[in-house]
Design a protein around this motif. Structure first.
Motif, short mmCIF file in Angstrom:
data_model
loop_
_atom_site.label_atom_id
_atom_site.label_comp_id
_atom_site.label_asym_id
_atom_site.label_seq_id
_atom_site.Cartn_x
_atom_site.Cartn_y
_atom_site.Cartn_z
N ARG A 43 2.07 -15.71 4.41
CA ARG A 43 2.13 -15.61 6.03
C ARG A 43 3.04 -14.85 6.52
N GLY A 44 3.73 -13.68 5.80
CA GLY A 44 4.79 -12.93 6.50
C GLY A 44 4.49 -11.98 7.33
N SER A 45 5.46 -11.36 7.75
CA SER A 45 5.04 -10.31 8.81
C SER A 45 5.58 -8.96 8.15
N ALA A 46 6.19 -9.16 7.01
CA ALA A 46 6.72 -7.97 6.30
C ALA A 46 5.56 -7.39 5.23
N VAL A 47 4.77 -6.47 5.56
CA VAL A 47 3.52 -5.99 4.69
C VAL A 47 3.67 -4.28 4.47
N PRO A 48 4.46 -4.21 3.47
CA PRO A 48 4.89 -2.78 3.29
C PRO A 48 3.76 -1.92 2.82
N ALA A 49 3.81 -0.72 3.52
CA ALA A 49 2.56 0.51 3.34
C ALA A 49 2.65 0.83 1.92
N ALA A 50 1.51 1.05 1.53
CA ALA A 50 1.38 1.52 -0.03
C ALA A 50 2.17 2.56 -0.52
N ASP A 51 2.65 3.57 0.62
CA ASP A 51 3.52 4.50 0.38
C ASP A 51 5.06 4.31 0.50
N SER A 52 5.39 2.97 0.80
CA SER A 52 6.73 2.75 1.23
C SER A 52 7.65 2.75 -0.02
N CYS A 53 7.08 2.72 -1.39
CA CYS A 53 7.99 2.88 -2.47
C CYS A 53 7.37 3.82 -3.48
N PRO A 54 7.63 5.04 -2.87
CA PRO A 54 7.30 6.22 -3.54
C PRO A 54 7.52 6.14 -4.97
N GLN A 55 8.44 5.55 -5.67
CA GLN A 55 8.73 5.77 -6.94
C GLN A 55 8.04 4.88 -8.06
N VAL A 56 7.16 3.82 -7.35
CA VAL A 56 6.29 2.99 -8.09
C VAL A 56 5.08 2.86 -7.27
N GLU A 57 4.08 2.47 -8.15
CA GLU A 57 2.63 2.12 -7.62
C GLU A 57 2.91 0.71 -6.85
N LEU A 58 2.39 0.73 -5.43
CA LEU A 58 2.63 -0.70 -4.86
C LEU A 58 1.37 -1.05 -4.59
#
Length: 166
Positions: A43-58
């Motif tokens: 239920r959190g508000s932190a929802v990282p975008a798919a490209d927010s960790c460019p070094q790994v697949e997210l």
């Protein structure tokens, strides 16, 4: 370790999601061979975008009917310290790192995580020590938690939480 699965269960634990996706934590995961990071953000508000960790697949999702397949595919599970999530992760037979939410009042999570660690079933930390724990933990020392014995888990919880039986 190719895939790391992070779960916060049904709760909101934005600090864990933000910490595990910060550059220092991602670098520590990459140093362990992580190529894919799967986040169950609840239920959190932190929802990282798919490209927010460019070094790994997210991959990011809130809820699924079951996270059993995510746990099965993971090489490491990082979980909040909820009893249900810990039990499911231990039942999957995967290395487990429990992150205690030290912002909670009357925090029973610390007792559970500490007891699981004392019995060599997991490592535990807080968000402030997560990156360092990722860098230094030796997963080879962990012992499996034998599934299929609910009374043993109930007794374990009683011991961890200091509950006396009448």
């Amino acid at each position: 370790m190719k895939t790391v699965f992070v779960t916060v269960g049904t709760t909101s634990f934005d600090e864990l999601i933000e910490t595990i996706t910060c550059p220092e934590s991602v670098q520590a995961l990459k140093a362990r061979g992580c190529k894919r990071l799967v986040l169950q953000v609840g239920r959190g508000s932190a929802v990282p975008a798919a490209d927010s960790c460019p070094q790994v697949e997210l991959d990011v999702f809130r809820f699924k009917d079951s996270i059993a397949e995510d746990m099965k595919q993971a090489d490491l599970i990082i979980s909040h310290a909820g009893a249900g999530s810990c039990l499911e992760a231990l039942g999957a037979g995967k290395p487990l790192l429990v992150v205690v939410n030290d912002k909670l009042m009357d925090n029973h999570q610390l007792e559970l995580a500490r007891q699981l660690h004392m019995d060599s079933h997991c490592f535990y930390c807080t968000c402030s020590t997560l990156t360092e724990t990722l860098r230094t933990m030796d997963l080879s020392v962990l012992q499996p938690f034998l599934p299929g014995q609910p009374q043993h888990f109930a007794n374990f919880l009683d011991k961890a939480l200091g509950v006396q039986k009448l």
